[in-house]
Design a protein around this motif. Structure first.
Motif, PDB file in Angstrom:
ATOM      1  N   LEU A 155       0.895  -1.008  -0.062  1.00  0.00           N
ATOM      2  CA  LEU A 155       0.008  -0.133   0.019  1.00  0.00           C
ATOM      3  C   LEU A 155       0.884   1.141   0.062  1.00  0.00           C
ATOM      4  O   LEU A 155       0.661   2.316  -0.788  1.00  0.00           O
ATOM      5  N   SER A 156       2.070   1.073   0.684  1.00  0.00           N
ATOM      6  CA  SER A 156       2.744   2.330   0.924  1.00  0.00           C
ATOM      7  C   SER A 156       3.547   2.824  -0.621  1.00  0.00           C
ATOM      8  O   SER A 156       3.494   3.977  -0.854  1.00  0.00           O
ATOM      9  N   PHE A 157       3.825   1.773  -1.155  1.00  0.00           N
ATOM     10  CA  PHE A 157       4.364   1.737  -2.453  1.00  0.00           C
ATOM     11  C   PHE A 157       3.539   2.250  -3.354  1.00  0.00           C
ATOM     12  O   PHE A 157       3.797   3.394  -4.218  1.00  0.00           O
ATOM     13  N   LEU A 158       2.207   1.781  -3.479  1.00  0.00           N
ATOM     14  CA  LEU A 158       1.238   2.666  -4.391  1.00  0.00           C
ATOM     15  C   LEU A 158       0.976   4.051  -3.879  1.00  0.00           C
ATOM     16  O   LEU A 158       0.750   4.843  -4.823  1.00  0.00           O
ATOM     17  N   LEU A 159       0.885   4.190  -2.577  1.00  0.00           N
ATOM     18  CA  LEU A 159       0.563   5.247  -2.251  1.00  0.00           C
ATOM     19  C   LEU A 159       1.793   6.467  -2.716  1.00  0.00           C
ATOM     20  O   LEU A 159       1.337   7.788  -3.121  1.00  0.00           O
ATOM     21  N   MET A 160       2.779   6.053  -2.765  1.00  0.00           N
ATOM     22  CA  MET A 160       3.924   7.031  -2.704  1.00  0.00           C
ATOM     23  C   MET A 160       4.040   7.204  -4.236  1.00  0.00           C
ATOM     24  O   MET A 160       4.507   8.328  -4.589  1.00  0.00           O
ATOM     25  N   LEU A 161       3.480   6.422  -5.279  1.00  0.00           N
ATOM     26  CA  LEU A 161       3.188   6.745  -6.711  1.00  0.00           C
ATOM     27  C   LEU A 161       2.082   7.714  -6.989  1.00  0.00           C
ATOM     28  O   LEU A 161       2.224   8.840  -7.695  1.00  0.00           O
ATOM     29  N   LEU A 162       0.911   7.179  -6.193  1.00  0.00           N
ATOM     30  CA  LEU A 162      -0.384   7.670  -6.838  1.00  0.00           C
ATOM     31  C   LEU A 162      -0.376   9.068  -6.064  1.00  0.00           C
ATOM     32  O   LEU A 162      -1.128   9.897  -6.680  1.00  0.00           O
ATOM     33  N   VAL A 163      -0.389   9.212  -4.836  1.00  0.00           N
ATOM     34  CA  VAL A 163      -0.732  10.528  -4.213  1.00  0.00           C
ATOM     35  C   VAL A 163       0.289  11.824  -4.640  1.00  0.00           C
ATOM     36  O   VAL A 163      -0.584  12.916  -5.108  1.00  0.00           O
ATOM     37  N   PRO A 164       1.446  11.812  -4.769  1.00  0.00           N
ATOM     38  CA  PRO A 164       1.914  12.683  -5.462  1.00  0.00           C
ATOM     39  C   PRO A 164       1.431  12.993  -6.930  1.00  0.00           C
ATOM     40  O   PRO A 164       1.486  14.486  -7.446  1.00  0.00           O
ATOM     41  N   LEU A 165       1.116  12.016  -7.577  1.00  0.00           N
ATOM     42  CA  LEU A 165       0.823  12.060  -9.086  1.00  0.00           C
ATOM     43  C   LEU A 165      -0.652  12.896  -9.159  1.00  0.00           C
ATOM     44  O   LEU A 165      -0.796  13.823  -9.789  1.00  0.00           O
ATOM     45  N   VAL A 166      -1.640  12.538  -8.259  1.00  0.00           N
ATOM     46  CA  VAL A 166      -2.728  13.120  -7.999  1.00  0.00           C
ATOM     47  C   VAL A 166      -2.704  14.664  -7.601  1.00  0.00           C
ATOM     48  O   VAL A 166      -3.286  15.494  -7.897  1.00  0.00           O
ATOM     49  N   MET A 167      -1.791  15.102  -6.818  1.00  0.00           N
ATOM     50  CA  MET A 167      -1.368  16.200  -6.071  1.00  0.00           C
ATOM     51  C   MET A 167      -1.019  17.331  -7.443  1.00  0.00           C
ATOM     52  O   MET A 167      -1.062  18.478  -7.193  1.00  0.00           O
TER      53      MET A 167
END
Length: 213
Positions: A152-164
């Motif tokens: 989950l942390s790996f996915l969020l590391m990629l997805l959250v900054p991308l969305v931001m």
């Protein structure tokens, strides 16, 4: 790694994943809207956390299902080939564990293979014989919990900054979010790796004590 025979282990770990992501969201809110958090009371923050605990299970299950178990294990052990610790059960992890008498283990299970894949295959057979032992269950729960957290942390590391990047937040805030999840991924992957080795050694320790048929 070992696959549990039922879904109860994953269900037991779900509250931990929800708690982790809820904490992440609260920290992100503090990073993006520091003034809002400064003016928020503890009771309001507690209310937000309760709401998150109710809403997050389904999204978390979806996110956890995006990565196959093999990829999660590669992310944990940082290996593409022969990534599971069972691949080194008899040549590295067993001899390094002071609980395990390797001579007794060999008497009880037979000769040790040297090829990594064959080591993991033998280890898994041994695991299935003692998977109901408390020490093995605890180690397996711990490994699965931290493995899911790392994925989950790996996915969020990629997805959250991308969305931001599509929002109005500053580039510094985006890097702060990336750093949050990068550190979280690093810590949870190390914890999962240690738990995986502990699971391997817990199985070997059971077989070193006595012959299990």
């Amino acid at each position: 790694m070992a696959n549990t025979r039922s879904s109860h282990v994953k269900a037991w770990n779900l509250p931990w994943l929800v708690a982790l992501v809820a904490l992440d969201i609260l920290v992100l809110i503090g990073i993006v809207f520091p003034s809002v958090v400064a003016n928020t009371s503890l009771s309001q923050i507690s209310g937000v956390r309760v709401a998150l605990n109710a809403l997050l299970p389904v999204p978390i299950l979806i996110l956890a299902g995006l990565l196959p178990a093999t990829l999660k294990e590669m992310l944990v052990f940082w290996r593409i080939k022969d990534h599971l610790p069972g691949c080194r059960a008899f040549t590295r992890h067993g001899p390094a564990d002071p609980r395990i008498d390797m001579a007794s283990l060999q008497q009880n299970v037979g000769s040790f293979p040297k090829v990594p894949r064959e080591q993991n295959e033998l280890w898994y057979k041994l695991y299935r014989r003692v998977d109901a032992k408390t020490s093995v269950i605890d180690a397996n729960r711990s490994f699965l919990r931290f493995r899911e957290m790392a994925g989950l942390s790996f996915l969020l590391m990629l997805l959250v900054p991308l969305v931001m990047t599509f929002s109005v937040v500053s580039i510094i805030t985006i890097f702060q979010a990336f750093g949050l999840f990068a550190v979280q991924y690093l810590l949870t992957s190390i914890a999962a790796r240690n738990s995986g080795v502990r699971l391997v050694c817990s199985v070997l320790a059971e077989h070193a004590i006595r012959r299990v048929t």
